[in-house]
Write a protein that holds these residues in place. Structure first.
Motif, PDB file in Angstrom:
ATOM      1  N   GLN A 107       1.203   6.999  -7.058  1.00 28.80           N
ATOM      2  CA  GLN A 107      -0.082   7.262  -7.717  1.00 28.80           C
ATOM      3  C   GLN A 107      -0.778   8.477  -7.112  1.00 28.80           C
ATOM      4  OE1 GLN A 107      -2.691   3.767  -8.020  1.00 28.80           O
ATOM      5  NE2 GLN A 107      -0.909   2.437  -7.917  1.00 28.80           N
ATOM      6  N   PHE A 156       3.854   1.443  -1.104  1.00 29.64           N
ATOM      7  CA  PHE A 156       4.502   1.446  -2.421  1.00 29.64           C
ATOM      8  C   PHE A 156       3.576   2.054  -3.478  1.00 29.64           C
ATOM      9  CE2 PHE A 156       5.710  -1.054  -6.291  1.00 29.64           C
ATOM     10  CZ  PHE A 156       7.024  -0.647  -6.398  1.00 29.64           C
ATOM     11  N   HIS A 157       2.332   1.582  -3.514  1.00 24.85           N
ATOM     12  CA  HIS A 157       1.391   2.086  -4.524  1.00 24.85           C
ATOM     13  C   HIS A 157       1.035   3.551  -4.263  1.00 24.85           C
ATOM     14  CE1 HIS A 157       1.016  -1.672  -6.599  1.00 24.85           C
ATOM     15  NE2 HIS A 157       0.591  -2.314  -5.529  1.00 24.85           N
ATOM     16  N   ARG A 179       0.839  -1.204   0.000  1.00 23.36           N
ATOM     17  CA  ARG A 179       0.000   0.000   0.000  1.00 23.36           C
ATOM     18  C   ARG A 179       0.873   1.253   0.000  1.00 23.36           C
ATOM     19  NH1 ARG A 179      -5.537   0.838   0.603  1.00 23.36           N
ATOM     20  NH2 ARG A 179      -5.894   3.069   0.587  1.00 23.36           N
ATOM     21  N   ARG A 219      -8.467   2.604  -8.918  1.00 22.70           N
ATOM     22  CA  ARG A 219      -8.005   1.212  -8.838  1.00 22.70           C
ATOM     23  C   ARG A 219      -8.608   0.473  -7.639  1.00 22.70           C
ATOM     24  NH1 ARG A 219      -3.065   3.459 -10.821  1.00 22.70           N
ATOM     25  NH2 ARG A 219      -2.697   2.693 -12.938  1.00 22.70           N
ATOM     26  N   LEU A 220      -8.885   1.220  -6.574  1.00 22.68           N
ATOM     27  CA  LEU A 220      -9.434   0.575  -5.369  1.00 22.68           C
ATOM     28  C   LEU A 220     -10.891   0.159  -5.542  1.00 22.68           C
ATOM     29  CD1 LEU A 220      -7.849   2.794  -2.553  1.00 22.68           C
ATOM     30  CD2 LEU A 220      -7.511   0.325  -2.853  1.00 22.68           C
ATOM     31  N   LEU A 232      -5.396   6.121  -7.479  1.00 31.07           N
ATOM     32  CA  LEU A 232      -5.537   5.124  -6.415  1.00 31.07           C
ATOM     33  C   LEU A 232      -7.001   4.737  -6.249  1.00 31.07           C
ATOM     34  CD1 LEU A 232      -3.404   6.388  -3.369  1.00 31.07           C
ATOM     35  CD2 LEU A 232      -3.217   4.146  -4.482  1.00 31.07           C
TER      36      LEU A 232
END
Lengths: 640, 640
Positions: B166, B161-162, B159, B174-175, B171
């Motif tokens: 982004q 890292f992403h 998490r 994508r979530l 984010l």
């Protein structure tokens, strides 16, 4: 109940977990499945209500049955349904045609279940029940591999730590307990050529050789493992804690950190998982767990798990895992789930033990249906050349699973990508793409026939497939030498959907002659020659190139007596070549071997031809967002 | 067979594994043990031949039985036999006196089994069978904790890292899957005070708050875990791999490593193990697995497992582990093995669920004998103030285990050290040392009585004990307020050796009045006051000092609403004080709290008063050197 009960598939097919849940009350107690197979209560141990471990006392010396391996063409990233076909075919053989049958499949890694992959129990009306138990802890075998693998790491790291701060005499006196050598220590002495039993009788140089492993940290190939998609563990530095320090030099007061660069792999990539897949008995397991090479000494001597003193402890940790797990399909077909070595750097096949036990249980007229991971260029080749060589089982028939989707991709269709909308070419009729893509399937058919085994093509049916497309596959497969090519709708209909496929398989088995079966290479050939046979015969490569490192490694392995091991290629599953974008049946390509690693315990060398990822990552929204439990009923939700 | 069978102890007593093996054929099928307890086949699941998991459907709402807790004085490093006494007492109650009885004990960590500690199944003729199954994988609960704990770590790390690469909009998109929030996402929205169900309806600032956890890596308290003694994992750097890099700044082409200093703990130190120990139902388990705090955001907001989206997946991974494991003693007494939280940084007690199920199964006239780890100043205090508060079970009797050896040490005897020859004072009569050492035991007796519970002292018999020494213990214990003090020889004789102890316990229970039971502090007191009550009342400390860090943490916890949690002290077991060398009954000592950590899911705060080691190391010659399997019979060798 069991003789009159019949699967009633719903249409449209619900999600896998919903199918699993809807059949919760119709699955049989696992003791009934066991007893239908002829197992007596002393021959298996229930492990929860729906799983049982089969005792190794059921392992027959040289079982005979019809032996069918399910493999596939080079897949799209979405997968073409090998597991589902394996299960569906087994259901058809047993429930529809009335043969005794056991399906043998791999235990899936738990990590990807919470990432992007979802479950691996088959799907739709061809799956193993309960799918949530299959996909999660099962009977703890993967956990046992994790524990065993990491015991080796702890033993290795702490041995280097202790050696760095102690004289050989001090080490030796601490290694000896009650003035006797333990069994593993006696085995190490024997390996060193020191034929003595009394710790007092060793000469100074023998003490030095016995007590000091002298491991060169640069040569260590043993990683820690976890069954979790934790990409930040791919590269780590260990030993950064305040107490992991050692004296800079003997007598020095200055201390330095005892740290090291290393990494984790996912558990199924552990050599111990490969060992589990190929072991044929408890004593064979122990032997293999003794001979795993973790690195080399400064004098270039291979250091094994025996040298670390852990082989007995590893065998204790792994002994229950050596028993395959019995489960059942949605149609009550017995399934043996056992081992799950990574298909890229390892075998990608389920265990030798499970296939042999299965063959013993179904008998001469029965069928064992087993699955080989990845595409046939990898999974099937390893199945024949490595697994069958260890099991002495002779396969009668290869089922190659193909989909119209994958054939269109090989024929030049647009890129297929997980999470991306599928292009129109894949949803509407396109005879040209299918015909062109047959290149890929045809080469797999020809390859399979090189081993002297009958081939049946299974076209795994999708809703969008058109009759004309399917006809092309049938015609061209027969022309290429397949015994038959059959459309199969087991995902939607269960075993009944694979009835025709099962009939084709029965027919092919009846025509097969065990004496036709042959390996592609002999073990005593030079390493390079074995690699080249695989690359030329299976991949249609023009030739093989080796990095300097690989050249050096081959020399070292042959010098250390590992040259006679079979070859387990680590290559992409998306192409015959090492370039995943080259679809169809590429020619004129060369294979570059960057390095060659050894799995001496499992018994193979694995040349690395491409990027190998040994621990997957998690996307921004991993699968675990949907996974939950109904806290009132205990039902699992959201697995797929 | 079961009614006439009687244990025939050998003399001298063989090693634990030899005792276990010699009784292999006399233990009952686990289904018989279950059925003797009144369990129907639907209420338990066999897990291999000698273990079963008990369904939570057997959990009674408010069970009543006699409830006995076994604890000890401050031990020597060799241990004084609490587990052995727990098992021996249970055997005596059932096999010798004929009461219905269940012993409840912790599952031991597998790591130390291969290091220096050996097994933890009791010992001699008071142990759980088969000891090798008890000490190794058992039914996989610890493995489930490892898998769950590390899923949190992977979710956390990826998490961050992403998020680092982004925008919040990216984010968010994508979530969200299929334009719906999943259950855990809806729960997070509710926590944020955003009462919306439609992903399209969130405002920009709500999207920002929802999608970005904004975790401050400096505040992360969540470690990865393994059940292995691998000291080089205490401190590690993760994310050093070539692919774990992120853009230095948005838009930048320069990439930097996404790495971080962190570490592993041993699995039993995981908060999830503590959660398992205190959970009372599947829904309570899920609630706790949602509320574990892994660190703080840059805005000082606690970040929980719910925020990471893993609470449902954790519950799925842990649901089987919530079922206690049924085994049996050498005299066929039922044993519930469940949970094993570290005694230093956690409860050191087995599970609430097991004790409650046990109480329901033995009924009002029966006995549940449960064990509290470490010395009574830690284990017993936590048992009363934390575990009993969560279980609502009221204990009738405390058994304090003492040995002449430990009393002599407290009386000023020479240092006792594992692996070192015991000094002569411990092998020959020395009334003076025993008498002086009674200081330690007497304070534990007085402490136990502060909770309103009856006390029985069990003198765990060693060969070298003299009658006069034992008489001193008896006399002085009674003077200090114990109901009785009894010598017990269960290690050598099994239940018969503890007959007198069992009679004393029955007598004490019959005299106990549930209304006398009281906690030492109320939860709504300020954190510091609760800590001071424990330190003054139990340790006889003069006062408590706090580091600046601890002061700050207390303020933060109280601000975040964690101030009402009970206190779980992390302190040495070798002394009442924080200095392990201060034996006897030290006074005028002060307790320094270096820091205070939270286990919000498990429901306690743990102040750290001393050096806490959360992953043991391996000695030069670890226990695994002796562990092996007889590959012919499958028997395990060399566990102790």
């Amino acid at each position: 109940m069991s003789s009159t009960w019949k699967l009633q598939p719903q249409n449209p097919v619900p999600s896998d977990i919903e199918v699993s849940r809807s059949l919760k009350d119709s699955i049989l107690p696992i003791s009934t499945i066991a007893s239908n197979l002829g197992l007596t209560p002393s021959q298996y141990h229930p492990w929860g209500p729906s799983k049982a471990k089969i005792s190794l006392s059921t392992l027959p010396p040289s079982p005979k049955s019809n032996y069918v391996v399910v493999t596939g063409l080079n897949p799209t990233p979405l997968g073409e349904g090998k597991s589902t076909t394996t299960i569906g075919l087994a259901q058809a053989l047993q429930a529809s045609l009335g043969y005794k049958c056991v399906a043998c499949i791999r235990q899936p890694s738990q990590g990807p279940t919470f990432g992007v992959k979802g479950g691996a129990a088959g799907g739709g009306y061809s799956q193993v029940l309960p799918m949530e138990e299959f996909n999660l802890h099962l009977t703890g075998d993967i956990h046992a591999v994790t524990a065993s693998n990491n015991l080796v790491s702890a033993a290795l790291e702490s041995r280097m730590f202790h050696e760095s701060s102690q004289t050989s005499t001090a080490l030796y006196s601490r290694l000896i307990k009650n003035n006797t050598f333990s069994t593993v220590q006696l085995e190490r002495l024997k390996k060193l050529g020191i034929e003595k039993n009394n710790p007092q009788s060793l000469e100074e140089d023998e003490i030095e050789r016995f007590a000091r492993l002298n491991i060169n940290p640069e040569t260590i190939t043993w990683n820690r493992v976890l069954d979790t998609c934790d990409r930040h563990l791919r590269g780590i530095t260990v030993g950064t804690g305040s107490k992991e320090t050692v004296k800079k030099e003997p007598g020095s007061t200055e201390r330095v950190q005892h740290s090291r660069e290393t990494g984790f792999d996912i558990t199924v990539a552990s050599e111990i998982m490969s060992v589990l897949a190929v072991s044929t008995s408890l004593s064979d397991l122990r032997e293999r767990l003794s001979s795993m090479v973790i690195g080399f000494s400064y004098d270039n001597i291979p250091i094994t798990t025996l040298d670390l003193g852990v082989s007995g402890a590893l065998t204790v940790l792994m002994k229950d895992a050596l028993m395959p797990t019995l489960m059942q399909t949605v149609e009550r077909t017995p399934v043996l789930v056992h081992a799950g070595p990574f298909a890229n750097i390892s075998l990608g096949n389920s265990s030798v033990v499970a296939d042999k036990i299965g063959a013993g249980l179904v008998g001469e007229d029965g069928y064992v249906v087993t699955e080989a991971g990845f595409g046939a260029d990898i999974g099937m080749e390893k199945f024949f050349n490595i697994k069958c060589r260890k099991s002495n089982l002779i396969p009668n028939c290869v089922v190659i699973v193909a989909t119209i989707r994958a054939l269109k991709m090989h024929g030049g269709g647009p890129e297929v990508k997980a999470g991306k909308v599928l292009a129109d070419e894949y949803k509407t009729m396109n005879v040209g793409l299918v015909e062109k893509g047959m290149d890929n399937l045809i080469r797999h058919i020809i390859n399979a026939r090189k081993f002297g085994v009958k081939v049946v093509v299974a076209i795994n049916k999708f809703k969008t497939d058109e009759d004309e497309e399917i006809e092309i596959v049938k015609r061209m497969s027969l022309e290429a030498g397949a015994e038959d090519a059959v459309m199969s709708n087991h995902w939607e209909e269960g075993g009944e959907g694979a009835r025709e496929l099962a009939q084709a398989v029965v027919e092919a088995c009846s025509k097969s002659n065990p004496e036709d079966f042959k390996f592609l290479y002999e073990l005593n050939l030079p390493v390079k020659e074995k690699i080249e046979i695989i690359c030329k015969e299976i991949y249609a490569a023009e030739g093989v190139d080796y990095s300097e490192k690989a050249e050096h490694q081959i020399t070292e392995y042959e010098k250390n007596g590992f040259g006679d091991l079979p070859i387990c290629m680590a290559k992409t599953q998306y192409s015959f070549s090492t370039d995943p974008t080259k679809k169809g049946a590429p020619i004129n390509h060369r294979v570059l071997i960057r390095e060659i690693r050894s799995c001496v315990g499992a018994g193979f060398l694995y040349p690395i031809a491409g990027d190998i990822m040994t621990i997957p990552g998690l996307p921004t929204r991993p699968g675990f967002y949907d996974v939950d439990v109904d806290v009132e009923t205990g039902e699992v939700l959201g697995l797929f």
